[in-house]
Design a protein around this motif. Structure first.
Motif, PDB file in Angstrom:
ATOM      1  N   CYS A 283       0.840  -1.184   0.000  1.00  0.00           N
ATOM      2  CA  CYS A 283       0.000   0.000   0.000  1.00  0.00           C
ATOM      3  C   CYS A 283       0.877   1.237   0.000  1.00  0.00           C
ATOM      4  O   CYS A 283       2.028   1.205   0.424  1.00  0.00           O
ATOM      5  CB  CYS A 283      -0.954   0.018   1.188  1.00  0.00           C
ATOM      6  N   GLU A 316       6.620  -4.689   4.022  1.00  0.00           N
ATOM      7  CA  GLU A 316       6.543  -3.425   4.763  1.00  0.00           C
ATOM      8  C   GLU A 316       6.646  -3.649   6.280  1.00  0.00           C
ATOM      9  O   GLU A 316       5.656  -3.575   7.000  1.00  0.00           O
ATOM     10  CB  GLU A 316       5.268  -2.662   4.387  1.00  0.00           C
ATOM     11  N   ALA A 412       8.851   0.127   4.065  1.00  0.00           N
ATOM     12  CA  ALA A 412       7.493   0.429   3.617  1.00  0.00           C
ATOM     13  C   ALA A 412       7.463   1.422   2.462  1.00  0.00           C
ATOM     14  O   ALA A 412       6.457   1.518   1.764  1.00  0.00           O
ATOM     15  CB  ALA A 412       6.669   0.966   4.781  1.00  0.00           C
ATOM     16  N   ASP A 414       7.370   3.040  -0.957  1.00  0.00           N
ATOM     17  CA  ASP A 414       6.770   2.325  -2.090  1.00  0.00           C
ATOM     18  C   ASP A 414       7.803   1.782  -3.065  1.00  0.00           C
ATOM     19  O   ASP A 414       7.679   0.658  -3.554  1.00  0.00           O
ATOM     20  CB  ASP A 414       5.810   3.256  -2.843  1.00  0.00           C
TER      21      ASP A 414
HETATM   22 CA    CA Z   1       4.337   1.193   0.739  1.00  0.00          CA
END
Ligand code: CA
Length: 516
Positions: A283, A316, A412, A414
């Protein structure tokens, strides 16, 4: 999940979502938020204006009382918070991260989900048994010094050669900032090195990589492919410092590319079971709806993929850390649980070296979107992992070969998460609340958004709108199935929006080792 509305026409009514029956807060659904005095079905009244995706107290909370979302504690009330109030960050004390020494080990292993048979996609089967979802010529680089030269050659290859090879989708330079000026014998160096090696052998490249080196760099090709020297002997390596100037170098790269393109052009899609998918989940730009709509829908699809025999990776570390007690309990064996704890401990120590901890994860956008702290964000993030047993844990940049649900450790951020997952995956799912035009050049990226407003604002970037779950027009299962079928289509060649616009974010290696 309980939605305080049963009909779509109630959309203009004040609306909140209560995720778990024990929760004492709900999430405001209305795009414009709610006004002071707004009355919800059931009689709850907003005591003040509350923005969309932020939390409202469902009853009076006393000072020190736990605030529950997902049926879990996201914080304790700093003072009494009356019913109908807006739960803002400053009203919560964040709980401490679960102690790694006291975690349950494989104490709540879910029963195997019923197999899901008969689902297939059209993919490129490789000699090693892996399956590509795209047919791409990848050009590996050992050091950033050669990156602009390889980029130049790639432009020429795309313009001059690619039109002659209609079965090849693209040619991509695997460029990065690693390779020299680093303490290459430090323990942390193993991570970027194996990440580059494994990305170079991504299933979408159909076998041996083409390698471009400078010559004097620390990351020599033989070191990069230490486990796989035959690859190098077979294909050779272009060393820039052996060539006679720029044009001769580019010509050498173009010639070597042509040899590989002739081979790649012979690849044909064949019917493959869904079990051959290796799906990376992550995410980015999350909001409070991410954990209500898109992440649970992705979790539903993750269960379908696991049932079909596929590999599903979630990652993540800093977004798993505060939910780790739920995951160690779900580990298939005590050893898998200990592997997960090992990754959490490694990252705790890494953050401590930088005088930081996992709470540094949350962004201003997360907080604007109603996520008060990393505990709340984590609980929503791990919803992507569905409900199946955790079968294995991979360290940063390791190639994942186990089927079922796997935790693949990554930061985490991206681009780092996507880059590290490229060591294994042939398909990527990215959920977003605030919105990001993220994409990767090496595998298709399917973007799923948390709110319908974002899908409407970005109709040519978002592939799937999970916001319909919040408004009650679709269920988590509906969107989960839709995503599962979309993944099979995309794996078979259907273009995602990120592919249409050729949105390939730069590869971003994770190098925890020292630079020199
Ligand atoms: Ca991420």
């Amino acid at each position: 999940m309980h939605i305080k509305s049963s009909t779509a026409e109630a959309l203009f009514q004040p609306l909140y979502v209560q995720i778990h029956p024990s929760d004492n807060v709900g999430i405001i659904v209305n795009a414009e938020g709610v006004r002071p005095g707004a009355e919800f079905a059931g009689g709850l009244r907003a005591a003040e204006a509350i923005p969309q995706s932020h939390k409202i107290t469902l009853r009076d909370l006393e000072a020190g009382e736990p605030v529950l979302r997902y049926g879990a504690v996201i914080g304790h009330a700093k003072r009494a918070i009356p019913r109908g109030s807006w739960v803002r960050e400053e009203l919560l004390d964040m709980p401490a991260a679960p102690l790694l020494e006291e975690l349950p080990l494989a104490t709540a292993v879910p029963a195997a989900l019923p197999p899901l048979e008969g689902y297939t996609f059209e993919g490129y089967r490789n000699a090693d048994g892996t399956v590509g979802t795209r047919n791409i010529l990848g050009i590996t680089t050992t050091v950033q010094c050669v990156a602009p030269t390889v980029d130049y050659a790639v432009q020429r290859i795309r313009a001059e050669l690619l039109p002659r090879f209609p079965n090849v989708d693209d040619v991509v330079a695997i460029t990065h900032t690693y390779g020299c000026g680093v303490a290459i014998d430090a323990p942390g160096a193993a991570i970027p090195i194996r990440t580059i090696r494994n990305i170079s052998q991504n299933p979408n490249f159909g076998g041996a990589p083409l390698v471009v080196s400078l010559g004097c760099e620390k990351l020599q090709p033989a070191r990069l492919f230490s486990n796989d020297l035959p690859v190098l002997e077979e294909r050779g390596v272009i060393r820039l410092q052996d060539e006679l100037g720029f044009e001769a170098t580019v010509a050498a790269i173009v010639r070597a590319a042509e040899v590989r393109l002739i081979e790649l052009d012979k690849r044909r899609r064949v019917t493959c079971p869904a079990a051959d998918l290796i799906v990376g989940l992550q995410c980015g730009g999350s909001d409070a709806f991410s954990g209500v709509t898109c992440n649970p829908a992705v979790g539903f699809a993750a269960d379908l993929l696991v049932r079909a025999g596929a590999t599903v990776m979630f990652s993540e570390v800093t977004e798993v850390r505060d939910a780790v007690h739920l995951l160690t309990a779900r580990a298939a064996t005590e050893d898998v649980a200990r592997d997960l704890i090992r990754e959490m401990r490694w990252y705790d120590e890494y953050l401590a070296q930088g005088r930081s901890d996992r709470s540094a994860n949350t962004t201003p956008g997360n907080k604007r979107g109603g996520l008060n702290n990393i505990v709340e964000k984590s609980l929503g993030s791990v919803a992507k992992a569905g409900t199946s047993a955790l079968m294995a844990v991979a360290s940063h940049g390791e190639k994942v070969t186990v089927k079922g649900l796997v935790f693949a450790a990554t930061p985490a951020g991206d681009f780092m998460c996507g880059t590290l997952q490229l060591a294994s995956m042939n398909l990527h799912v990215f959920t977003t609340g605030e919105g990001s035009p993220y994409g990767l050049a090496l595998v298709p990226v399917v973007k799923v958004c948390s709110r319908t407003a974002l899908a409407e604002k970005w109709p040519d970037l978002i592939d799937l709108d999970a916001g319909r779950i919040a408004t009650g027009t679709a269920t988590i299962a509906d969107i989960g199935w839709e995503l599962f079928r979309m993944l099979l289509d995309v794996a078979s060649g259907r273009e995602t929006w990120a592919e249409k616009w050729r949105l390939g974010n730069a590869l971003t290696l994770f190098n925890p080792g020292p630079v020199t």
